[in-house]
Write an enzyme that holds these catalytic residues in place. Structure first.
Site, PDB file in Angstrom:
ATOM      1  N   ASN A 165     128.349  59.467 -29.402  1.00 55.10           N
ATOM      2  CA  ASN A 165     127.272  58.558 -29.003  1.00 55.10           C
ATOM      3  C   ASN A 165     126.085  58.364 -30.104  1.00 55.10           C
ATOM      4  OD1 ASN A 165     125.140  57.418 -27.487  1.00 55.10           O
ATOM      5  ND2 ASN A 165     124.760  59.129 -26.050  1.00 55.10           N
ATOM      6  N   TRP A 166     126.173  57.345 -30.485  1.00 54.11           N
ATOM      7  CA  TRP A 166     124.975  56.922 -31.756  1.00 54.11           C
ATOM      8  C   TRP A 166     123.599  56.944 -31.315  1.00 54.11           C
ATOM      9  CZ3 TRP A 166     126.978  53.849 -36.405  1.00 54.11           C
ATOM     10  CH2 TRP A 166     127.997  54.396 -37.037  1.00 54.11           C
ATOM     11  N   LYS A 167     123.468  56.608 -29.906  1.00 57.03           N
ATOM     12  CA  LYS A 167     122.336  56.329 -29.367  1.00 57.03           C
ATOM     13  C   LYS A 167     121.576  55.239 -29.888  1.00 57.03           C
ATOM     14  CE  LYS A 167     122.157  61.096 -28.081  1.00 57.03           C
ATOM     15  NZ  LYS A 167     121.380  62.484 -27.344  1.00 57.03           N
ATOM     16  N   HIS A 187     123.958  58.471 -18.628  1.00 56.17           N
ATOM     17  CA  HIS A 187     123.757  59.305 -19.659  1.00 56.17           C
ATOM     18  C   HIS A 187     122.247  60.026 -19.192  1.00 56.17           C
ATOM     19  CE1 HIS A 187     122.291  61.310 -23.238  1.00 56.17           C
ATOM     20  NE2 HIS A 187     123.657  61.307 -23.543  1.00 56.17           N
ATOM     21  N   GLU A 239     119.915  60.590 -20.531  1.00 54.43           N
ATOM     22  CA  GLU A 239     118.551  59.696 -21.233  1.00 54.43           C
ATOM     23  C   GLU A 239     118.357  58.509 -20.490  1.00 54.43           C
ATOM     24  OE1 GLU A 239     119.994  59.814 -25.185  1.00 54.43           O
ATOM     25  OE2 GLU A 239     119.722  62.249 -25.133  1.00 54.43           O
ATOM     26  N   GLU A 262     127.533  67.030 -19.045  1.00 55.96           N
ATOM     27  CA  GLU A 262     126.574  67.170 -20.262  1.00 55.96           C
ATOM     28  C   GLU A 262     125.292  67.935 -19.425  1.00 55.96           C
ATOM     29  OE1 GLU A 262     127.037  64.252 -23.670  1.00 55.96           O
ATOM     30  OE2 GLU A 262     125.826  63.313 -22.250  1.00 55.96           O
ATOM     31  N   GLY A 264     120.992  67.536 -27.384  1.00 59.54           N
ATOM     32  CA  GLY A 264     120.089  67.234 -28.652  1.00 59.54           C
ATOM     33  C   GLY A 264     119.100  68.748 -28.640  1.00 59.54           C
ATOM     34  N   SER A 296     125.119  69.356 -27.697  1.00 59.20           N
ATOM     35  CA  SER A 296     125.200  70.108 -29.059  1.00 59.20           C
ATOM     36  C   SER A 296     126.398  70.503 -29.394  1.00 59.20           C
ATOM     37  CB  SER A 296     124.080  71.136 -28.577  1.00 59.20           C
ATOM     38  OG  SER A 296     122.920  70.870 -28.668  1.00 59.20           O
ATOM     39  N   GLY A 343     126.642  63.688 -29.573  1.00 56.76           N
ATOM     40  CA  GLY A 343     125.577  62.957 -30.054  1.00 56.76           C
ATOM     41  C   GLY A 343     125.249  62.941 -31.617  1.00 56.76           C
ATOM     42  N   GLY A 344     124.322  64.036 -31.889  1.00 58.16           N
ATOM     43  CA  GLY A 344     123.976  64.088 -33.187  1.00 58.16           C
ATOM     44  C   GLY A 344     124.804  64.214 -34.127  1.00 58.16           C
TER      45      GLY A 344
HETATM   46  C1  PEP Z   1     124.645  62.887 -25.883  1.00 59.82           C
HETATM   47  O1  PEP Z   1     123.962  62.293 -26.561  1.00 59.82           O
HETATM   48  O2  PEP Z   1     125.636  62.789 -25.163  1.00 59.82           O
HETATM   49  C2  PEP Z   1     124.891  64.465 -26.828  1.00 59.82           C
HETATM   50  C3  PEP Z   1     125.664  65.312 -26.093  1.00 59.82           C
HETATM   51  O3  PEP Z   1     123.895  64.558 -27.782  1.00 59.82           O
HETATM   52  P1  PEP Z   1     123.966  66.017 -28.589  1.00 59.82           P
HETATM   53  O4  PEP Z   1     125.428  66.174 -29.025  1.00 59.82           O
HETATM   54  O5  PEP Z   1     123.176  65.675 -29.903  1.00 59.82           O
HETATM   55  O6  PEP Z   1     123.635  67.136 -27.925  1.00 59.82           O
END
Ligand code: PEP
Length: 241
Positions: free
Chosen positions: A10-12, A94, A96, A163, A169, A203, A224-225
């Protein structure tokens, strides 16, 4: 019943055309992996990414969609438009979006219906906040989100991502035993438990991916990251063999 591991990035709100070379490097790893490899870039990059990924094993997805197919909805993107641009998946609900845009489970459910109608596989995200976990409400919250977010006729054409909000994050990850318990619980709530993939997100990184992916009810990761870094993402993909 075996479920193919899905590693989804997920590049957000990250990524410009100058980053498209990422897909050339990723194609090498995706091509030799047992996992299905998916990237959900911002919608501005979908068409160009689809051209770049043609003939590779990389799948593409959107990060959200509208409930409608067309209409006067400034700034929104329809599921059918994502499909037209090359997406085959879409992340929905999500945390966010649930927090930044006050998205309710019933809205997520309507979006999932629109996605299915457009030929996209929805990846429906659920997860509790830190306060909810500390109050002992994690299972109730996740059950309510699942109950409200999944369209009735979903079948197994849907993916769930667990999640925990406090792990996204933050560098914090749920313990393997907490993930195992929650994923087993989620599976009891699914209409097609044997065939529906349940991903873990929060994470995920090279150092914890192997332990998480080895759990019985974990069928992949939403990353994500670490999905923005080709070396980190490739080593997470490699945990699937
Ligand atoms: C996400 O955005 O779905 C996510 C899990 O981010 P991260 O891996 O950065 O925690």
């Amino acid at each position: 019943m075996s479920r193919r591991i899905l590693i989804a990035g997920n590049w957000k709100m990250h990524g410009l055309r100058s980053d498209l070379g990422f897909f050339d490097a990723l194609a090498v790893h995706a091509g030799k992996s047992n996992a299905e490899v998916l990237v959900c870039p911002p919608s501005t990059l979908l068409s160009a990414a689809a051209e770049r990924c043609a003939g590779t094993a990389i799948r593409l997805g959107g990060q959200d969609c509208h409930t409608g197919a067309t209409g006067a909805h400034t700034g929104d993107v329809a599921a059918v438009m994502l499909h037209d641009a090359g997406a085959r998946y879409v992340i929905l609900g999500h945390s966010e979006r649930r927090s930044d845009h006050a998205e309710s489970s019933s809205l997520v459910c309507a979006k999932a219906g629109a996605a299915l109608s457009a030929g996209l596989t929805p990846i429906v995200c659920v997860g509790e906040t830190r306060e909810q976990r500390e109050a002992g409400e994690a299972f109730d919250i996740v059950a309510a989100q699942l109950g409200g977010s999944l369209p009735a006729a979903t079948g197994s054409g849907i993916v769930i991502a667990y999640e925990p909000v406090w792990a996204i994050g933050t560098g914090l990850t749920a313990s393997a035993s907490d993930v195992a318990r929650m994923h087993a619980f989620i599976r009891t709530r699914l209409p097609e438990p044997a065939t529906t993939r349940v991903l873990y997100g929060g994470s995920v990184k090279p150092g914890n991916a192997a332990e998480l992916m080895a759990l019985d009810d974990v069928d992949g990761a939403l990353v994500g990251g670490a999905s923005l870094d080709i070396d980190a993402f490739a080593s997470i993909i490699a945990t699937a063999g």
